[in-house]
Write a protein that holds these residues in place. Sequence first.
Motif, PDB file in Angstrom:
ATOM      1  N   TRP A 370       0.814  -1.216   0.000  1.00 34.76           N
ATOM      2  CA  TRP A 370       0.000   0.000   0.000  1.00 34.76           C
ATOM      3  C   TRP A 370       0.850   1.269   0.000  1.00 34.76           C
ATOM      4  O   TRP A 370       0.364   2.346  -0.348  1.00 34.76           O
ATOM      5  CB  TRP A 370      -0.950   0.010   1.187  1.00 34.76           C
ATOM      6  CG  TRP A 370      -0.238  -0.114   2.494  1.00 34.76           C
ATOM      7  CD1 TRP A 370      -0.002  -1.262   3.174  1.00 34.76           C
ATOM      8  CD2 TRP A 370       0.383   0.931   3.243  1.00 34.76           C
ATOM      9  NE1 TRP A 370       0.731  -1.001   4.294  1.00 34.76           N
ATOM     10  CE2 TRP A 370       0.971   0.335   4.374  1.00 34.76           C
ATOM     11  CE3 TRP A 370       0.489   2.299   3.074  1.00 34.76           C
ATOM     12  CZ2 TRP A 370       1.673   1.070   5.326  1.00 34.76           C
ATOM     13  CZ3 TRP A 370       1.185   3.038   4.027  1.00 34.76           C
ATOM     14  CH2 TRP A 370       1.768   2.422   5.135  1.00 34.76           C
ATOM     15  N   GLY A 371       2.129   1.165   0.369  1.00 36.08           N
ATOM     16  CA  GLY A 371       3.011   2.338   0.348  1.00 36.08           C
ATOM     17  C   GLY A 371       3.090   2.931  -1.052  1.00 36.08           C
ATOM     18  O   GLY A 371       3.184   4.147  -1.223  1.00 36.08           O
ATOM     19  N   LEU A 374       0.045   4.994  -1.720  1.00 34.87           N
ATOM     20  CA  LEU A 374       0.149   6.263  -1.026  1.00 34.87           C
ATOM     21  C   LEU A 374       1.106   7.217  -1.735  1.00 34.87           C
ATOM     22  O   LEU A 374       0.809   8.411  -1.887  1.00 34.87           O
ATOM     23  CB  LEU A 374       0.644   6.008   0.397  1.00 34.87           C
ATOM     24  CG  LEU A 374       0.216   7.059   1.386  1.00 34.87           C
ATOM     25  CD1 LEU A 374      -1.286   6.949   1.621  1.00 34.87           C
ATOM     26  CD2 LEU A 374       0.973   6.888   2.683  1.00 34.87           C
ATOM     27  N   VAL A 391      -5.883  10.922   5.469  1.00 34.51           N
ATOM     28  CA  VAL A 391      -5.975   9.980   4.351  1.00 34.51           C
ATOM     29  C   VAL A 391      -6.067   8.535   4.849  1.00 34.51           C
ATOM     30  O   VAL A 391      -5.333   8.121   5.738  1.00 34.51           O
ATOM     31  CB  VAL A 391      -4.751  10.139   3.422  1.00 34.51           C
ATOM     32  CG1 VAL A 391      -4.777   9.106   2.305  1.00 34.51           C
ATOM     33  CG2 VAL A 391      -4.700  11.558   2.853  1.00 34.51           C
ATOM     34  N   GLU A 411      -2.240   6.784   9.604  1.00 36.44           N
ATOM     35  CA  GLU A 411      -1.431   5.852  10.407  1.00 36.44           C
ATOM     36  C   GLU A 411      -1.571   4.444   9.827  1.00 36.44           C
ATOM     37  O   GLU A 411      -2.676   3.966   9.596  1.00 36.44           O
ATOM     38  CB  GLU A 411      -1.915   5.834  11.868  1.00 36.44           C
ATOM     39  CG  GLU A 411      -1.751   7.157  12.612  1.00 36.44           C
ATOM     40  CD  GLU A 411      -0.315   7.453  13.066  1.00 36.44           C
ATOM     41  OE1 GLU A 411       0.487   6.494  13.158  1.00 36.44           O
ATOM     42  OE2 GLU A 411      -0.007   8.631  13.320  1.00 36.44           O
ATOM     43  N   PRO A 412      -0.440   3.758   9.621  1.00 35.15           N
ATOM     44  CA  PRO A 412      -0.502   2.394   9.078  1.00 35.15           C
ATOM     45  C   PRO A 412      -1.195   1.435  10.052  1.00 35.15           C
ATOM     46  O   PRO A 412      -0.979   1.524  11.259  1.00 35.15           O
ATOM     47  CB  PRO A 412       0.966   1.989   8.929  1.00 35.15           C
ATOM     48  CG  PRO A 412       1.766   3.224   9.113  1.00 35.15           C
ATOM     49  CD  PRO A 412       0.931   4.194   9.892  1.00 35.15           C
TER      50      PRO A 412
ATOM     51  N   PHE B  84       3.083  13.100   1.130  1.00 38.62           N
ATOM     52  CA  PHE B  84       3.420  12.222   2.249  1.00 38.62           C
ATOM     53  C   PHE B  84       4.929  12.218   2.450  1.00 38.62           C
ATOM     54  O   PHE B  84       5.606  11.220   2.235  1.00 38.62           O
ATOM     55  CB  PHE B  84       2.911  10.808   1.989  1.00 38.62           C
ATOM     56  CG  PHE B  84       1.427  10.765   1.796  1.00 38.62           C
ATOM     57  CD1 PHE B  84       0.579  10.757   2.892  1.00 38.62           C
ATOM     58  CD2 PHE B  84       0.875  10.760   0.531  1.00 38.62           C
ATOM     59  CE1 PHE B  84      -0.794  10.746   2.720  1.00 38.62           C
ATOM     60  CE2 PHE B  84      -0.501  10.745   0.352  1.00 38.62           C
ATOM     61  CZ  PHE B  84      -1.341  10.737   1.446  1.00 38.62           C
ATOM     62  N   VAL B 116       5.589   7.380   6.364  1.00 39.39           N
ATOM     63  CA  VAL B 116       4.262   7.037   6.874  1.00 39.39           C
ATOM     64  C   VAL B 116       4.418   6.278   8.200  1.00 39.39           C
ATOM     65  O   VAL B 116       3.889   5.192   8.399  1.00 39.39           O
ATOM     66  CB  VAL B 116       3.445   6.210   5.858  1.00 39.39           C
ATOM     67  CG1 VAL B 116       1.964   6.298   6.195  1.00 39.39           C
ATOM     68  CG2 VAL B 116       3.661   6.707   4.446  1.00 39.39           C
ATOM     69  N   ILE B 155       8.175   1.471   2.737  1.00 38.67           N
ATOM     70  CA  ILE B 155       7.325   2.503   3.335  1.00 38.67           C
ATOM     71  C   ILE B 155       6.436   1.870   4.408  1.00 38.67           C
ATOM     72  O   ILE B 155       6.003   0.739   4.263  1.00 38.67           O
ATOM     73  CB  ILE B 155       6.445   3.145   2.237  1.00 38.67           C
ATOM     74  CG1 ILE B 155       7.309   3.844   1.182  1.00 38.67           C
ATOM     75  CG2 ILE B 155       5.437   4.126   2.823  1.00 38.67           C
ATOM     76  CD1 ILE B 155       6.519   4.450   0.024  1.00 38.67           C
TER      77      ILE B 155
END
Lengths: 462, 462
Positions: A370-371, A374, A391, A411-412, B84, B116, B155
């Motif tokens: 998912w990075g 983003l 987000v 926040e992850p 980001f 992140v 990330i």
Amino acid sequence: MVTRISSPVLVFKRFSSTTYTSKALPSKAHLHKPIADDNFPKGYSLAGVHCGVKKKAGVLDLGVIVSTSPHPTSVAGCFTRNAFKAAPVLVSQEVLTKNGGRARALVVNSGCANAVTGKQGVEDAWAMAKATDDLLPTPPNSALSETLVMSTGVIGQNLPIQKILSGITSLRSSLSSSFSAWESAAKAFMTTDTFPKLRARTFTIKGKEYRLAGMDKGAGMIHPDMGPPSGQLHATLLGCILTDAGVSPRSLQSALNYAVDRSFNSISVDGDMSTNDTIVVFANGAATETGSKEIDESTDPEAYEIFKTELTSFAADLAQLVVRDGEGATKFVTVTVEGAPTYEDAHKIASRISTSALVKTAIYGEDANWGRILAATGSLRLSEPLVPSRVSVSFVPADGSSPLPLLVNGEPEVVDEDRALEIVSKGDLGINVQLGLGNESAKYWTCDFSYEYVRINGDYRT
Amino acid sequence: MVTRISSPVLVFKRFSSTTYTSKALPSKAHLHKPIADDNFPKGYSLAGVHCGVKKKAGVLDLGVIVSTSPHPTSVAGCFTRNAFKAAPVLVSQEVLTKNGGRARALVVNSGCANAVTGKQGVEDAWAMAKATDDLLPTPPNSALSETLVMSTGVIGQNLPIQKILSGITSLRSSLSSSFSAWESAAKAFMTTDTFPKLRARTFTIKGKEYRLAGMDKGAGMIHPDMGPPSGQLHATLLGCILTDAGVSPRSLQSALNYAVDRSFNSISVDGDMSTNDTIVVFANGAATETGSKEIDESTDPEAYEIFKTELTSFAADLAQLVVRDGEGATKFVTVTVEGAPTYEDAHKIASRISTSALVKTAIYGEDANWGRILAATGSLRLSEPLVPSRVSVSFVPADGSSPLPLLVNGEPEVVDEDRALEIVSKGDLGINVQLGLGNESAKYWTCDFSYEYVRINGDYRT
């Protein structure tokens, strides 16, 4: 509509070897099915033939669609915004605008795009239009032509025009309204497509039943940006939608503009826009034997809204078929961006995620990275700055089960990797991005990036 | 610098098989060579170590660079424009701006991007800066810190901060100005890079000799868009340039802005911009033992111009190394767009061609498919419309032999396909696009798109 991967064999070696073993490519044959003859709109005759643009015998490369309705037929079109508009795009735009949105036929060839072919290309496209006029049930109402032209294939080569003109003449005897005629026309559109893309549906306005049918083609060089026939246009997605409703030319064009923005202009296979992209819609009024007043936005806004909504939904179905057949695609991904300050912002981010090589290769590799989503989301300048702490990103399974949050308010999450893999390993999945800035949203459809994509496009002309 | 393909074995099968056999991947090891110790700028000490961010023992993942000059050290930076921005980017920007362009150290880790990662990420980045301050030859002049921070890798994961802090402390004893210290620091930057990217050169201003050295890293997620430390920034290209010239902080930043636009902001591997991209330059005045007046644009514009030109040319060398080591790259392509109405238009078109998946796969497949170059060229809206009949496209061989025209004033040439293949099959080639609209031009550097790119990025985190 879910494409599934069989035999997950992954044998990757680096440098020591030059062999890549991929998962088996999913077949897409099941996406083409027979349609009952009476589900097609009335008042259209079609045919497809092999005329010799393509070398391989028997492969269809020329098609025509003729409106046989006794009532006026309206036509609207959206064309590529590329500066290098192909000859058939220029000719179709001229026919459309000079005839005030009236035309009765469409001719299409595959195998050669007739793009960047100078004056000869334009003459050839006009010759195709004129030859097709001869197939109309009554003489043309316009001295110009009543035929729109589409071509798709290699750029920079001239058409084998004599073969095409002979082919058009030969089609007269096979014009028909049966399923197999519709199927032949759809097949004549195909280039690297693996199945003909043909759909039909029925809809009702104020108790009266109408039909919509359509076909399109495209698998690569797919990132259309199309607009009405004026200004600077270009793309190679070709599509044609036919209805037996009667709609005024002006309202047909405005409904198509709305529909194309939310369908064909919201798909990407490889981020490359073509010189030939064209979507046209015909509305011939043949549903009513006696003819009736054409639907118009100003005189009957309610009927117009129903028609526009049906057209948009149908166009989205056709557009999604192109992504499902994207060159080398093994996944179908719906990207939804919500909470944007404007529709344009949402559309821009959805487009960026949909064209990211890193996102697309991660999905091919079934990696819930998912990075990369983003990083793509953050890379654009919007009408107002993104606020990272608002987000959220999640994966949305196609089977209706709960979405999997990956990032919540910047926040992850601690991600259950098994569940992530379960979602990503399916043929269909959704990526949802919530910006937390406003109320606008947009959808985009894309596919993954595979070894097969590289093979097809590293080796196209040979 | 020409990378060549050995054994052109091409065995492609479609659908019937799931195996792709590619040409052998060219080795890039020859792009890293020893440099004599006295070619490096004076007044810098460096070290690199394995501290355990990366799992594999012995692989360097932590580096520091310290200015030991007795004179003031100026620092300038350009940072990603991504919304980001990673924690190290935020910290470095704050150090840079609050200290008025003065700092003396840089710490870098690879294996984890510290992006992140919320508040913890920012605390960790500050802890890295403070720990590195302890390696300075004299106590920090700033209560904040005199260290800039860089991180690269995955990330969304937190740094193993204790391992990093112990690692920084352990580096004190190995700080050195030898080639092997420079090489160790360069290795600590690497992620999917296949060789450390380290270069040095000497230049002269008014008879006085100065030295420049630099290192950078990056192979994927490379499409930087970096600006000075204000506004909305983001990318993962990391680079550091060091000189023993003395330059005022303000002039160092303005020279770097100019240089970055024409180097790091003009390269693309995959079109994806990272959250961490950072380029910094240190100027410590150590070339002159007694210290001398810093070069400044307003007080000595002539010296400033020479410095800016040297910095730009050196930055372009370093940026090109990243493209040569692009993930899976087998070709190095210089895209030149000329005859544009503005520099921005030229840069935009060069960027679009450089990121086109269709152009990049064609080059991988050694297919002289100029139609794809043209489609990419025509897909953008410029400050004035393109005139197709003025556009020309040619291939430019890297060996200095005659360019091969493909399209001249909008008309396709009859192309000698053997000659085209000869040019495209070399490791280096140029694509030249002439718009015929004005006098502005821009260069961009890109690579091809191969099976190996898909492999690396479909399988990155495992």
